[in-house]
Design a protein around this motif. Sequence first.
Motif, short mmCIF file in Angstrom:
data_model
loop_
_atom_site.label_atom_id
_atom_site.label_comp_id
_atom_site.label_asym_id
_atom_site.label_seq_id
_atom_site.Cartn_x
_atom_site.Cartn_y
_atom_site.Cartn_z
N LEU A 264 0.84 -1.20 0.00
CA LEU A 264 0.00 0.00 0.00
C LEU A 264 0.87 1.24 0.00
N SER A 265 0.43 2.21 -0.68
CA SER A 265 1.18 3.48 -0.72
C SER A 265 0.65 4.47 0.30
N GLN A 266 -0.16 4.00 1.22
CA GLN A 266 -0.78 4.89 2.20
C GLN A 266 0.04 4.90 3.49
N ASP A 267 0.23 6.07 4.03
CA ASP A 267 0.87 6.18 5.34
C ASP A 267 -0.11 5.92 6.47
N TYR A 268 -1.40 6.04 6.16
CA TYR A 268 -2.40 5.89 7.21
C TYR A 268 -3.64 5.25 6.60
N PHE A 269 -4.25 4.33 7.33
CA PHE A 269 -5.59 3.89 6.94
C PHE A 269 -6.29 3.32 8.15
N LYS B 200 -9.74 0.77 8.88
CA LYS B 200 -10.59 -0.14 8.13
C LYS B 200 -11.32 -1.09 9.06
#
Length: 453
Positions: free
Chosen positions: A119-124, A126
């Motif tokens: 994932l290219s997300q620093d934060y998620f 879910k």
Amino acid sequence: MQLILRSLHFKLIMSAMLIIAFMMSFSVYVLYMGHAEEQSQKVSTRMQENLSRLLSAGHPASHGFKNFDNTRQDISDPELDTLICRADGQLSWSSLFIPEVIKSKETLCQDLMNYLGELSQDYFFKHYTIKSGESYFIYSLRFQRNHGDGPTTYYVVMFNSDADFRAHTRAYLYWCIRQALLAYSLLGVLLMLACFWSLSSLRTMAHQIDEIREGKREALSHNYERELLPLTESVNQLLENERQQTQRYQHALNDLAHSLKTRLSLIQITTQEFRSGRESHDNIEDQIVIMDQIIQYQLRRAVSGRKRLASKGTEPVPLIEKLLASLSRVYRHKKLQTRFLFDDDVFFAGEQGDLMELMGNLLDNAFKFAISEIKVTVSHHCNRLKIEVEDDGPGVAPDKLQQIFLRGVRADSSSGQGIGLAVATEIVHSYGGQIRVEKSPLGGAHFILIFTD
């Protein structure tokens, strides 16, 4: 079932209740989703607060360190399973309570890095359901720390069972459903009362129609809502047309009997003559033809009323001469003198049957009331047809000059139905003409007819 489906009251209530049920279901769904989102945001906020405590407590000391081993366990929220993993899959710190998570502690960071690394997300944040069917809220944050030998990437991952979340949202959903059902029941009762009140006008209309059928009233009242006014006006117009049609039939029968009376009298006189021969035979045959024409004419009038029928017009002189000859035979015992004056090229722009009916009634009255003389004049008057019928009889009393043109009103006390002049008036008015009566120079009545075309 058929009676229910044919009930307007039932259809209105059912359609309204279905619409209300749809709207309430949608409202409950929106409220439930909004509440679930609100609870989910609370869980997210709680995890963010927990993250802030961890990062504050795990800040490197002055001598430096390469992991979070010195972070106390009591810093983390005891209801949140928390992991701090390095990007290479090594576990740096953990505070675990969920048995399923504890069992997979050794490989958990590696498994998470295989997933989070893509994932290219620093934060998620879910809501996730695992294969066993359990659901969890997962919070992840990627950050870097520099321990002196270059930056190191860490992942903070927090797990929280959604059992409390599901129980709370389920309880809220049940509460919304109960409230919706209660409101639906109350609205159903109010809707039934509203429909009963709204349809009261139709019940009143049905009652008034029953009264019309029983002869207690003639038309529907006009005290209805504007949406029902077109219906009531149409019903009243239908009733009025029915009354007019019935009246036309009644008048046609009366007019027919009145028109045939003179012809029957002439036939009776002819058959009583002692002499026989061609003349008597021709007279009877002529009267039968005229009677047939009268019957056909009255049948057409019974259907169309006193409306002008399409006609090429007729010449009044031959017709009036024939009527004078016939009536002279009927009233031959009075030995009346008749004078017929007419202008050249006079023309009646109407149906022959109308002119015969009109002049037959006027001339029959003149012969009936005349003493010795009758005068008929047909002339041009300002490019209009003018017909005058005079006699030397008793005339018309001044107080009855207008009343004699009404049905059932007679100028004398003799037997009769008072139809002839009413029929004549209807015919004249149907052509836009005028009819009036004055005192004649002969001493009797002077009827004046003027036609506009």
